[in-house]
Scaffold this motif. Sequence first.
Motif, PDB file in Angstrom:
ATOM      1  N   SER A  68      25.020 -52.465  19.772  1.00  0.00           N
ATOM      2  CA  SER A  68      24.710 -51.789  18.504  1.00  0.00           C
ATOM      3  C   SER A  68      23.356 -52.231  17.970  1.00  0.00           C
ATOM      4  O   SER A  68      22.514 -51.401  17.594  1.00  0.00           O
ATOM      5  N   PHE A  69      23.150 -53.545  17.932  1.00  0.00           N
ATOM      6  CA  PHE A  69      21.898 -54.052  17.368  1.00  0.00           C
ATOM      7  C   PHE A  69      20.701 -53.707  18.243  1.00  0.00           C
ATOM      8  O   PHE A  69      19.682 -53.186  17.756  1.00  0.00           O
ATOM      9  N   TYR A  70      20.798 -53.972  19.540  1.00  0.00           N
ATOM     10  CA  TYR A  70      19.613 -53.837  20.397  1.00  0.00           C
ATOM     11  C   TYR A  70      19.325 -52.397  20.796  1.00  0.00           C
ATOM     12  O   TYR A  70      18.178 -52.075  21.122  1.00  0.00           O
ATOM     13  N   GLY A  72      19.605 -50.051  18.483  1.00  0.00           N
ATOM     14  CA  GLY A  72      18.828 -49.716  17.292  1.00  0.00           C
ATOM     15  C   GLY A  72      17.423 -50.276  17.347  1.00  0.00           C
ATOM     16  O   GLY A  72      16.453 -49.608  16.981  1.00  0.00           O
ATOM     17  N   HIS A 239      16.447 -48.421  12.074  1.00  0.00           N
ATOM     18  CA  HIS A 239      17.114 -49.452  12.881  1.00  0.00           C
ATOM     19  C   HIS A 239      18.509 -49.775  12.340  1.00  0.00           C
ATOM     20  O   HIS A 239      19.496 -49.719  13.092  1.00  0.00           O
ATOM     21  N   THR A 243      22.236 -48.962  14.106  1.00  0.00           N
ATOM     22  CA  THR A 243      23.149 -50.086  14.325  1.00  0.00           C
ATOM     23  C   THR A 243      24.481 -49.853  13.621  1.00  0.00           C
ATOM     24  O   THR A 243      25.552 -50.099  14.195  1.00  0.00           O
ATOM     25  N   ALA A 260      25.316 -57.511  12.111  1.00  0.00           N
ATOM     26  CA  ALA A 260      24.408 -56.672  12.891  1.00  0.00           C
ATOM     27  C   ALA A 260      23.560 -55.790  11.989  1.00  0.00           C
ATOM     28  O   ALA A 260      22.337 -55.688  12.161  1.00  0.00           O
ATOM     29  N   ALA A 264      19.580 -56.053  11.270  1.00  0.00           N
ATOM     30  CA  ALA A 264      18.755 -54.895  11.605  1.00  0.00           C
ATOM     31  C   ALA A 264      17.934 -54.412  10.418  1.00  0.00           C
ATOM     32  O   ALA A 264      16.857 -53.841  10.588  1.00  0.00           O
TER      33      ALA A 264
END
Length: 309
Positions: A68-70, A72, A239, A243, A260, A264
């Motif tokens: 999810s984070f990366y 985004g 972002h 996320t 997260a 973000a």
Amino acid sequence: MDVLLDVTLPVFLVIGFGYLAVWFGVFSDSGVEGLMKFTQGFAIPCLLFRAISTLDLGQTFQWPLLMSFYTGATAGFVAGLFGARILFARPWADSVAIGFCCLFSNSVLLGLPITERAYGTDALAANYAIVALHAPFCYALGITVMEIVRHGGSGVFRMVHNVLTAMFRNALMIGIAAGFAVNLSGVSLPGVFTDAVDLMVRAALPAALFGLGGVLVRYRPEGDLMTVLFICAVALLLHPAITWALGTGFALDQAPLRSAVVTAAMAPGVNSYIFANMYGVAKRVAATSVLLATALSVLTVSFWLSVLG
């Protein structure tokens, strides 16, 4: 308004104290250099070392959290790269640096204290999982694309060397690597040693926030305003939105989802300017983006905290 006053405003007030102290000359620029060297070279690596050495890695490093984070972050990089090129007609090297500004959230100096104030110290486990991969991922992506743009994909060994050098000269990476080594080895550290490290840890975030304020004095609001606002929109809105959408779709538990999205939603970190300065491109835009996005995040972070509940 309660979220703004109770969670985000104290953090940004400490940054503001540092900014005003340097602005009015009661805290010297050399003092800021020393403070940031202490926090980024010693205190924060100790914080990351202690946190990662005691994490339950199996529970913390969840693929939905990191995906999810990366995802985004990568989408922000791509949006920044092609937005700078297509919308603002920037050269490709400039565009990569602008993409890096959209990629590199201030996950430590802002993400950790805001998450801690909003949700408590126990909520930081997922933050540490993100931080552990943050510098390696961002530098690997940014440097790889920059080397391809500058050298057309030639010199693979040079590109790998540049990536590894940027990562492993970083004291934060050394602290993270040491934390993993202790965690995975199962070594029990002496109490007198951990107590000493914990003393360093307690100084890390307040001192780093004050120092960050002092550093921001150097970043005058210059450069192409529309490009800077575009970076702010990608970093502070796109972002975290991606996320949040992916984390919700993956049915992330509430605690990692909060970590997260809050991480973000952080403004571009000072590393964004360091990256631009390293290649000598888009330096004014990067510096202005760090300053303006940090100021605007007082409002945008409050918005995301209200979305998360």
